[in-house]
Design an enzyme around this catalytic site. Structure first.
Site, PDB file in Angstrom:
ATOM      1  N   HIS A  36      21.877 -23.311 -20.755  1.00 22.97           N
ATOM      2  CA  HIS A  36      22.032 -22.624 -19.414  1.00 22.97           C
ATOM      3  C   HIS A  36      22.870 -22.995 -18.539  1.00 22.97           C
ATOM      4  CE1 HIS A  36      19.204 -20.528 -16.358  1.00 22.97           C
ATOM      5  NE2 HIS A  36      19.769 -21.720 -15.232  1.00 22.97           N
ATOM      6  N   ASP A  38      24.509 -22.808 -14.833  1.00 15.13           N
ATOM      7  CA  ASP A  38      24.323 -22.623 -13.330  1.00 15.13           C
ATOM      8  C   ASP A  38      25.491 -22.273 -12.764  1.00 15.13           C
ATOM      9  OD1 ASP A  38      21.282 -22.825 -13.275  1.00 15.13           O
ATOM     10  OD2 ASP A  38      21.614 -24.614 -13.657  1.00 15.13           O
ATOM     11  N   HIS A  69      23.355 -18.476 -15.461  1.00 14.61           N
ATOM     12  CA  HIS A  69      22.550 -18.148 -14.466  1.00 14.61           C
ATOM     13  C   HIS A  69      23.411 -18.028 -13.222  1.00 14.61           C
ATOM     14  CE1 HIS A  69      19.063 -19.718 -11.658  1.00 14.61           C
ATOM     15  NE2 HIS A  69      19.308 -18.271 -11.343  1.00 14.61           N
ATOM     16  N   PHE A 146      19.859 -26.753  -6.599  1.00  7.97           N
ATOM     17  CA  PHE A 146      20.074 -28.052  -6.878  1.00  7.97           C
ATOM     18  C   PHE A 146      19.089 -28.502  -7.973  1.00  7.97           C
ATOM     19  CE2 PHE A 146      21.383 -27.621  -2.362  1.00  7.97           C
ATOM     20  CZ  PHE A 146      22.378 -28.328  -2.615  1.00  7.97           C
ATOM     21  N   GLY A 147      19.415 -29.243  -8.995  1.00  8.83           N
ATOM     22  CA  GLY A 147      18.566 -29.873  -9.942  1.00  8.83           C
ATOM     23  C   GLY A 147      17.889 -30.988  -9.416  1.00  8.83           C
ATOM     24  N   GLY A 148      16.739 -31.333 -10.004  1.00  5.82           N
ATOM     25  CA  GLY A 148      16.008 -32.424  -9.788  1.00  5.82           C
ATOM     26  C   GLY A 148      14.928 -32.200  -8.602  1.00  5.82           C
ATOM     27  N   ASP A 179      12.522 -21.772 -14.417  1.00  5.76           N
ATOM     28  CA  ASP A 179      13.950 -22.602 -14.010  1.00  5.76           C
ATOM     29  C   ASP A 179      13.445 -23.416 -12.809  1.00  5.76           C
ATOM     30  OD1 ASP A 179      16.314 -23.903 -13.848  1.00  5.76           O
ATOM     31  OD2 ASP A 179      17.395 -21.844 -13.259  1.00  5.76           O
ATOM     32  N   GLY A 180      13.325 -24.788 -12.861  1.00  7.00           N
ATOM     33  CA  GLY A 180      13.233 -25.583 -11.966  1.00  7.00           C
ATOM     34  C   GLY A 180      12.105 -26.631 -11.943  1.00  7.00           C
ATOM     35  N   GLY A 201      16.679 -29.330 -16.826  1.00  2.72           N
ATOM     36  CA  GLY A 201      17.954 -30.181 -16.474  1.00  2.72           C
ATOM     37  C   GLY A 201      17.932 -31.638 -16.429  1.00  2.72           C
ATOM     38  N   SER A 202      17.186 -31.861 -15.356  1.00  2.00           N
ATOM     39  CA  SER A 202      17.188 -33.288 -15.092  1.00  2.00           C
ATOM     40  C   SER A 202      16.330 -34.046 -16.315  1.00  2.00           C
ATOM     41  CB  SER A 202      16.933 -33.999 -13.783  1.00  2.00           C
ATOM     42  OG  SER A 202      15.788 -32.913 -13.230  1.00  2.00           O
TER      43      SER A 202
HETATM   44  C1  DX5 Z   1      18.573 -24.720  -9.844  1.00  2.00           C
HETATM   45  C2  DX5 Z   1      19.113 -24.442 -11.210  1.00  2.00           C
HETATM   46  C3  DX5 Z   1      18.526 -25.199 -12.471  1.00  2.00           C
HETATM   47  C4  DX5 Z   1      18.496 -26.523 -12.482  1.00  2.00           C
HETATM   48  C5  DX5 Z   1      17.198 -27.118 -12.946  1.00  2.00           C
HETATM   49  O1  DX5 Z   1      19.130 -24.020  -8.807  1.00  2.00           O
HETATM   50  O2  DX5 Z   1      18.886 -23.045 -11.454  1.00  2.00           O
HETATM   51  O3  DX5 Z   1      18.780 -24.359 -13.698  1.00  2.00           O
HETATM   52  O4  DX5 Z   1      19.530 -26.989 -13.453  1.00  2.00           O
HETATM   53  O5  DX5 Z   1      17.414 -28.360 -12.951  1.00  2.00           O
HETATM   54  P1  DX5 Z   1      15.994 -29.203 -12.880  1.00  2.00           P
HETATM   55  O6  DX5 Z   1      15.522 -28.927 -14.430  1.00  2.00           O
HETATM   56  O7  DX5 Z   1      16.433 -30.657 -12.722  1.00  2.00           O
HETATM   57  O8  DX5 Z   1      15.078 -28.708 -11.975  1.00  2.00           O
HETATM   58 ZN    ZN Z   2      19.308 -21.993 -13.502  1.00  2.00          ZN
END
Ligand code: DX5
Ligand code: ZN
Length: 227
Positions: A36, A38, A69, A146-148, A179-180, A201-202
């Site tokens: 995936h 981003d 994405h 953002f991730g996390g 996702d998220g 992600g995280s």
């Molecule tokens: C957020 C992204 C996600 C992100 C998810 O805008 O689209 O793909 O990487 O990260 P986590 O799993 O840490 O929420």
């Molecule tokens: Zn994403």
């Protein structure tokens, strides 16, 4: 391997080490479905990740097929270009598109599967009419950017609603992606609501063993998913 499997686990490298992506991708390639990716332009979302040249490089060196994405403005002009460079699927945001139907058709004619994404405040009813034309619906379970962040459980009814729609239209094998905030704690709820494609992600890259985390996430998804 395409996006038509029953359960898909697609790691996001948003929180991986951007200076050593080949190695970061290698850590997960043997146990993941797609990568995936981003793509953020600092306009549609307040963050920047990869430019087009870097995405092209990643598509070329990744052992995994890429699930792009796009969190960008102007998918009408830009999304087909990501299909053209060999992304397996290209997902764009409904909120960013001027002519959703046209973007869907332009991605497909450039050789990629089509994903349509909605942010947490966008209701499923806005995109229900496009379901017969897409390969994947992405329901964001955080605000994109953002991730996390924490999983938004208030999106679960929307996931159930989308799954009911897919069930009622049996001939449409659409992947339902979330996702998220997907983790060991949340993936079961998302799967039980009807999601079958999970971005993490995280949870993956903060774990000391990313590949075993993916295997654990997959087991939880398998045991909670009801098609
Ligand atoms: C957020 C992204 C996600 C992100 C998810 O805008 O689209 O793909 O990487 O990260 P986590 O799993 O840490 O929420
Ligand atoms: Zn994403």
């Amino acid at each position: 391997m395409g996006i038509d499997k029953r359960i898909l686990i697609n790691p996001s490298i948003l929180n991986a080490n951007f200076d050593d992506l080949e190695n970061e991708i290698d850590k997960v390639s043997s146990v993941s479905d797609l990568l995936h990716l981003d793509v953020m332009d600092n306009k549609f979302v307040p963050n920047f990740t990869f430019d087009f040249k870097r995405v092209t490089e990643i598509v070329n060196f990744s052992a995994l097929l890429v699930d792009a994405h796009l969190m960008i403005e102007d998918p009408d002009n830009l999304a087909p270009k990501y299909a053209e460079i060999g992304c397996e699927s290209v997902t764009f945001h409904y909120e960013a598109a001027k002519n959703t139907e046209q973007v869907i058709s332009d991605i497909r004619s450039n050789g990629a599967k089509v994903g349509l994404a909605i942010k947490p405040n966008t209701p499923f009813s806005d995109v229900a009419g496009f379901m017969s034309d897409i390969d994947m619906l992405l329901i964001m379970t955080v605000e994109p950017g953002f991730g996390g962040q924490s999983f938004m459980s208030d999106q679960l009814p929307k996931i159930s609603q989308a799954r009911s729609h897919i069930r009622a239209h049996d001939g449409e094998p659409i992947a339902l992606q979330v996702d998220g905030g997907i983790s060991i704690e949340t993936i079961g709820q998302a799967a039980a609501a009807g999601a079958n494609c999970f971005v993490a992600g995280s949870a993956v890259y903060k774990d000391e063993n990313p590949s075993s985390m993916i295997t654990r996430l997959r087991q939880l998804a398998e045991s909670n998913f009801k098609s």
